[in-house]
Design an enzyme around this catalytic site. Sequence first.
Site, PDB file in Angstrom:
ATOM      1  N   GLN A   1       0.823  -1.213   0.000  1.00  0.00           N
ATOM      2  CA  GLN A   1       0.000   0.000   0.000  1.00  0.00           C
ATOM      3  C   GLN A   1       0.856   1.261   0.000  1.00  0.00           C
ATOM      4  O   GLN A   1       0.476   2.273  -0.607  1.00  0.00           O
ATOM      5  CB  GLN A   1      -0.974   0.006   1.182  1.00  0.00           C
ATOM      6  CG  GLN A   1      -0.367  -0.049   2.566  1.00  0.00           C
ATOM      7  CD  GLN A   1      -0.165  -1.473   3.091  1.00  0.00           C
ATOM      8  OE1 GLN A   1      -0.025  -2.408   2.309  1.00  0.00           O
ATOM      9  NE2 GLN A   1      -0.172  -1.626   4.405  1.00  0.00           N
TER      10      GLN A   1
ATOM     11  N   GLU B   1      25.155  -9.592  -3.142  1.00  0.00           N
ATOM     12  CA  GLU B   1      24.923  -8.197  -2.754  1.00  0.00           C
ATOM     13  C   GLU B   1      26.113  -7.652  -1.959  1.00  0.00           C
ATOM     14  O   GLU B   1      26.667  -6.603  -2.277  1.00  0.00           O
ATOM     15  CB  GLU B   1      23.649  -8.121  -1.907  1.00  0.00           C
ATOM     16  CG  GLU B   1      23.350  -6.730  -1.369  1.00  0.00           C
ATOM     17  CD  GLU B   1      22.206  -6.731  -0.371  1.00  0.00           C
ATOM     18  OE1 GLU B   1      21.701  -5.641  -0.078  1.00  0.00           O
ATOM     19  OE2 GLU B   1      21.825  -7.819   0.128  1.00  0.00           O
ATOM     20  N   HIS B   2      26.473  -8.339  -0.890  1.00  0.00           N
ATOM     21  CA  HIS B   2      27.623  -7.949  -0.070  1.00  0.00           C
ATOM     22  C   HIS B   2      28.721  -8.995  -0.240  1.00  0.00           C
ATOM     23  O   HIS B   2      28.444 -10.192  -0.126  1.00  0.00           O
ATOM     24  CB  HIS B   2      27.262  -7.888   1.418  1.00  0.00           C
ATOM     25  CG  HIS B   2      26.089  -7.024   1.743  1.00  0.00           C
ATOM     26  ND1 HIS B   2      24.838  -7.536   2.019  1.00  0.00           N
ATOM     27  CD2 HIS B   2      25.990  -5.682   1.839  1.00  0.00           C
ATOM     28  CE1 HIS B   2      24.010  -6.542   2.290  1.00  0.00           C
ATOM     29  NE2 HIS B   2      24.678  -5.400   2.173  1.00  0.00           N
TER      30      HIS B   2
ATOM     31  N   ASP C   1      26.017  -1.196   6.232  1.00  0.00           N
ATOM     32  CA  ASP C   1      24.573  -1.126   6.446  1.00  0.00           C
ATOM     33  C   ASP C   1      24.182   0.100   7.265  1.00  0.00           C
ATOM     34  O   ASP C   1      23.109   0.670   7.050  1.00  0.00           O
ATOM     35  CB  ASP C   1      24.085  -2.377   7.188  1.00  0.00           C
ATOM     36  CG  ASP C   1      23.859  -3.555   6.265  1.00  0.00           C
ATOM     37  OD1 ASP C   1      23.883  -3.376   5.035  1.00  0.00           O
ATOM     38  OD2 ASP C   1      23.653  -4.672   6.783  1.00  0.00           O
TER      39      ASP C   1
ATOM     40  N   GLU D   1      17.863   4.438 -45.151  1.00  0.00           N
ATOM     41  CA  GLU D   1      16.945   3.713 -44.285  1.00  0.00           C
ATOM     42  C   GLU D   1      15.490   3.837 -44.740  1.00  0.00           C
ATOM     43  O   GLU D   1      14.604   3.217 -44.152  1.00  0.00           O
ATOM     44  CB  GLU D   1      17.055   4.230 -42.846  1.00  0.00           C
ATOM     45  CG  GLU D   1      18.415   3.967 -42.212  1.00  0.00           C
ATOM     46  CD  GLU D   1      18.531   4.536 -40.813  1.00  0.00           C
ATOM     47  OE1 GLU D   1      19.377   4.042 -40.042  1.00  0.00           O
ATOM     48  OE2 GLU D   1      17.780   5.480 -40.485  1.00  0.00           O
TER      49      GLU D   1
ATOM     50  N   HIS E   1      12.728  12.288 -42.585  1.00  0.00           N
ATOM     51  CA  HIS E   1      13.988  12.600 -41.897  1.00  0.00           C
ATOM     52  C   HIS E   1      14.940  13.295 -42.866  1.00  0.00           C
ATOM     53  O   HIS E   1      15.597  14.283 -42.532  1.00  0.00           O
ATOM     54  CB  HIS E   1      14.653  11.317 -41.383  1.00  0.00           C
ATOM     55  CG  HIS E   1      14.062  10.769 -40.126  1.00  0.00           C
ATOM     56  ND1 HIS E   1      12.773  10.330 -40.047  1.00  0.00           N
ATOM     57  CD2 HIS E   1      14.610  10.572 -38.894  1.00  0.00           C
ATOM     58  CE1 HIS E   1      12.536   9.877 -38.812  1.00  0.00           C
ATOM     59  NE2 HIS E   1      13.648  10.022 -38.100  1.00  0.00           N
TER      60      HIS E   1
ATOM     61  N   HIS F   1      18.705 -10.955   9.125  1.00  0.00           N
ATOM     62  CA  HIS F   1      17.801 -10.051   8.418  1.00  0.00           C
ATOM     63  C   HIS F   1      16.434 -10.683   8.202  1.00  0.00           C
ATOM     64  O   HIS F   1      15.408 -10.001   8.284  1.00  0.00           O
ATOM     65  CB  HIS F   1      18.392  -9.656   7.053  1.00  0.00           C
ATOM     66  CG  HIS F   1      19.131  -8.363   7.077  1.00  0.00           C
ATOM     67  ND1 HIS F   1      18.506  -7.150   7.003  1.00  0.00           N
ATOM     68  CD2 HIS F   1      20.454  -8.101   7.149  1.00  0.00           C
ATOM     69  CE1 HIS F   1      19.405  -6.182   7.038  1.00  0.00           C
ATOM     70  NE2 HIS F   1      20.594  -6.738   7.133  1.00  0.00           N
TER      71      HIS F   1
ATOM     72  N   THR G   1      18.313  -9.804   1.663  1.00  0.00           N
ATOM     73  CA  THR G   1      19.720  -9.486   1.873  1.00  0.00           C
ATOM     74  C   THR G   1      20.599 -10.720   1.659  1.00  0.00           C
ATOM     75  O   THR G   1      20.241 -11.825   2.068  1.00  0.00           O
ATOM     76  CB  THR G   1      19.921  -8.950   3.296  1.00  0.00           C
ATOM     77  OG1 THR G   1      19.263  -7.700   3.409  1.00  0.00           O
ATOM     78  CG2 THR G   1      21.386  -8.767   3.610  1.00  0.00           C
TER      79      THR G   1
ATOM     80  N   GLN H   1      24.256 -11.199   9.051  1.00  0.00           N
ATOM     81  CA  GLN H   1      23.395 -10.884   7.913  1.00  0.00           C
ATOM     82  C   GLN H   1      22.233 -11.866   7.804  1.00  0.00           C
ATOM     83  O   GLN H   1      21.145 -11.507   7.364  1.00  0.00           O
ATOM     84  CB  GLN H   1      24.210 -10.879   6.620  1.00  0.00           C
ATOM     85  CG  GLN H   1      25.251  -9.760   6.563  1.00  0.00           C
ATOM     86  CD  GLN H   1      24.614  -8.384   6.707  1.00  0.00           C
ATOM     87  OE1 GLN H   1      23.761  -7.992   5.926  1.00  0.00           O
ATOM     88  NE2 GLN H   1      25.030  -7.653   7.738  1.00  0.00           N
TER      89      GLN H   1
END
Length: 442
Positions: A182, A318-319, A352, A407, A412, A253, A228, A250
């Site tokens: 939402q 990611e890390h 982080d 073309e 053009h 998470h 993560t 980690q």
Amino acid sequence: MPVWLKRGKDAAARAQADQQVRTTVEAILADIDARGDTAVRELSAKFDNWHAPEFRLSQRDIDACLAQLSAQDLHDIEFAQTQVRNFARLQKDTMLELEVETLPGVTLGHKHVPISAVGCYVPGGKYPLLASAHMSVITAKVAGCERVITCAPPFGGKPAPAVVAAQAMAGADEIYVLGGIQAIGAMAIGTETIAPIDMLVGPGNAFVAEAKRQLFGRVGIDLFAGPTETLIIADESVDGEICATDLLGQAEHGPTSPAILLTTSEKLARDTMAEIERLLAILPTGEIARTSWTDFGEIIVCDSHAEMLVEADRIASEHVQVMTDRDLWFRDNLRNYGALFLGPRTNVAYGDKVIGTNHTLPTMRAARYTGGLWVGKFLKTCTWQTVTTDAASSMIGEYGSRLSMLEGFVGHAEQANIRVRRYGGRNVPYGTGASVPAASVE
């Protein structure tokens, strides 16, 4: 060849729930599009048990949250935000605008234009992640974005004071207490009380990530993000306790966060597994970390540092934390990672929370083709051009005319021909290409 001492779930098992997530998100976004604030209010009550008459916090509400924090809390937030702001400013300083005469009378250039309106999602869930406010709001503000709004879910049935403080201190123009799909839908689609934005940024759970994916195109996004991930590359220069600590740090998470150890030492691998079991028994977040480690943890033993490099680029985590006797070699040769942490004195938690680099990073192997959130993500690099002499316009026109006809683009070609006629004094019949041989043009 690499040897797995422990494997996580395979990709097929991980993807089983994806279709349900997609269907749920699609229905909710359609509802927000159709019913605006009414849908958002119902969803907020259903998922977050949040029934406030207004989503947006007033200045009085913000001040009340700030008053709940200690002077030390506020100082610590300010310190972290200063590091993020300083690094973002230094990054922006590397982004030079360009103006260059590429041919006599032809000048090309580019400029960096900030995105006008940005929506930043600050996730909550099990943890109020105030650091995400630093990473998104401050970076957008340094880029020069005019309107930066934030959404964060309530925490414990009310706005999380530290998260609100972080958003306000970072410079958010509007702060909303909204979470999940939402929040993402309200910012991107807009409602009666929330004006839509141009770009969405910030991490979140699978539903937030899917909402961003479905809205991409209607608005811009920072990147596609999943749970993560962390990858440790280590050899005998470190011990199992530090590897285990950094893996579980980690894994806590969430229950689907991959944590992987790559090592050349089977002894270190087995020591790390033993330390993980010891730490899981005493870690307050051990229940979450254990689920993540059981389902998504991996230990891979390689024959050499070179083989670890190949595996790390395949994983594209990611890390990536490197603790070896040749950390700078990995820095210079690794290609696929979100952020790199070099040496045992460095760790992912620093990135982080406080060190200054951005923690919104690519996951699910997206590091193969993109980096993470940074000041440049909030800037559009837009080109411009000008032709300032008759000779230059005629010369460029002759080439452009012939190439357009090659073309089949007669319209053009005529755009070029009219300049050749007006500025070059050449008689080019309508609907044909300029007939002057290229070799004759100086």
